[in-house]
Design an enzyme around this catalytic site. Structure first.
Site, PDB file in Angstrom:
ATOM      1  N   CYS A   2       0.815  -1.218   0.000  1.00  0.00           N
ATOM      2  CA  CYS A   2       0.000   0.000   0.000  1.00  0.00           C
ATOM      3  C   CYS A   2       0.852   1.273   0.000  1.00  0.00           C
ATOM      4  CB  CYS A   2      -0.929  -0.010   1.222  1.00  0.00           C
ATOM      5  SG  CYS A   2      -2.357   1.072   1.006  1.00  0.00           S
TER       6      CYS A   2
ATOM      7  N   ASP B  32      -6.998  -3.222  11.099  1.00  0.00           N
ATOM      8  CA  ASP B  32      -5.839  -2.324  11.195  1.00  0.00           C
ATOM      9  C   ASP B  32      -5.781  -1.769  12.615  1.00  0.00           C
ATOM     10  OD1 ASP B  32      -3.660  -0.776  10.457  1.00  0.00           O
ATOM     11  OD2 ASP B  32      -4.690   0.282   8.839  1.00  0.00           O
TER      12      ASP B  32
HETATM   13  O1  LIG Z   1      -0.918   5.351   4.202  1.00  0.00           O
HETATM   14  C1  LIG Z   1      -1.543   6.337   4.558  1.00  0.00           C
HETATM   15  O2  LIG Z   1      -0.962   7.400   4.741  1.00  0.00           O
HETATM   16  C2  LIG Z   1      -3.032   6.269   4.750  1.00  0.00           C
HETATM   17  C3  LIG Z   1      -3.713   7.432   5.059  1.00  0.00           C
HETATM   18  C4  LIG Z   1      -5.077   7.399   5.266  1.00  0.00           C
HETATM   19  C5  LIG Z   1      -5.762   6.208   5.167  1.00  0.00           C
HETATM   20  C6  LIG Z   1      -5.095   5.041   4.874  1.00  0.00           C
HETATM   21  C7  LIG Z   1      -3.729   5.063   4.669  1.00  0.00           C
HETATM   22  N1  LIG Z   1      -3.021   3.916   4.395  1.00  0.00           N
HETATM   23  C8  LIG Z   1      -3.588   2.624   4.341  1.00  0.00           C
HETATM   24  C9  LIG Z   1      -2.510   1.612   4.353  1.00  0.00           C
HETATM   25  O3  LIG Z   1      -1.371   1.874   4.079  1.00  0.00           O
HETATM   26  C10 LIG Z   1      -2.806   0.219   4.731  1.00  0.00           C
HETATM   27  O4  LIG Z   1      -4.134  -0.130   4.447  1.00  0.00           O
HETATM   28  C11 LIG Z   1      -2.518  -0.066   6.182  1.00  0.00           C
HETATM   29  O5  LIG Z   1      -3.033   0.938   7.019  1.00  0.00           O
HETATM   30  C12 LIG Z   1      -1.033  -0.335   6.369  1.00  0.00           C
HETATM   31  O6  LIG Z   1      -0.454   0.422   7.362  1.00  0.00           O
HETATM   32  P1  LIG Z   1       1.028   0.231   7.926  1.00  0.00           P
HETATM   33  O7  LIG Z   1       1.633  -0.984   7.297  1.00  0.00           O
HETATM   34  O8  LIG Z   1       0.859   0.106   9.395  1.00  0.00           O
HETATM   35  O9  LIG Z   1       1.751   1.464   7.518  1.00  0.00           O
END
Ligand SMILES: O=C(O)c1ccccc1NCC(=O)[C@H](O)[C@H](O)COP(=O)(O)O
Length: 205
Positions: free
Chosen positions: A7, A127
């Protein structure tokens, strides 16, 4: 094999990496964030991405018409709702679109998941918080999830195997754990895909 979503990809370099490591899904963040990209950039990235990789649009409380335009242009083929979208919103979205919808659940306690077990979304995504924070939640709280889910929140190549073995997700979703100096790192992406694709746990269906 456990499916994997990478992502928060932000440009053509990230797409070149994704094409090499071959995840099942990539995520384009359209919500306000340091990882936010424009619809125009996302379309260019989709065109450069291998066809077999599904592009997922990540939204927070977005207008349904905006999401529909991105699906109709072929920029995204799946929708991830990372805000306060309720069942009524999801029903309305699904009346307009035939692509799968993922509803994100922020897991803070034993009860967090209960209201979402009958969600009209096609998948849940568990999450830790607001998205892309790099924070994990207590994976034992995923046990009550009786439907296929994506596991996210602070996953990286160090904890991914244990996370999959503990929770048996349909797919895992990583963003912060793939970054060095705020940018996606090829070798972290490669390791994560290789670990997920070697793991053979299935979530309940
Ligand atoms: O990545 C962002 O900045 C973000 C901002 C707002 C809503 C969602 C967002 N990201 C979603 C994701 O990257 C994934 O679904 C997930 O939250 C992964 O997070 P992590 O591996 O803890 O960074």
């Amino acid at each position: 094999m456990t499916k994997i979503k990478l992502c928060g990809l932000r440009g053509l370099q990230d797409i070149a990496y994704a094409n090499k490591v071959n995840p099942d899904f990539v995520g384009f963040v359209f919500a306000k964030s340091k990882r936010q990209i424009s619809p125009q950039l996302a379309m260019g990235m989709r065109l450069a991405l291998h066809k077999e990789i599904v592009s997922v649009g990540v939204f927070v409380n977005e207008q349904i018409a905006t999401i529909c335009a991105l699906v109709e242009s072929g920029t995204i083929a799946m929708v991830q709702l990372h805000g306060d979208e309720n069942e009524q919103y999801i029903h309305a979205l699904k009346r307009e679109l035939s692509v799968p919808v993922i509803k994100v659940v922020s897991i803070t306690c034993k009860e967090s998941l209960l209201p979402y077990l009958s969600s009209p979304a096609d998948y849940l995504l568990l999450d830790a918080g607001k998205g892309g924070t790099g924070m994990s939640f207590d994976w034992s709280l995923a046990q009550i999830c009786t439907r296929p889910f994506f596991l996210a929140g602070g996953l990286n190549s160090e904890n991914l195997q244990k996370a999959i073995a503990t929770t048996h997700p349909f797919a895992v979703d990583l963003s912060s754990g793939l970054e060095k100096g705020g940018r996606k790192d090829f070798s972290l992406m490669q390791q994560a895909v290789s670990i997920a694709h070697r793991c053979n746990y299935l979530s309940p269906s």
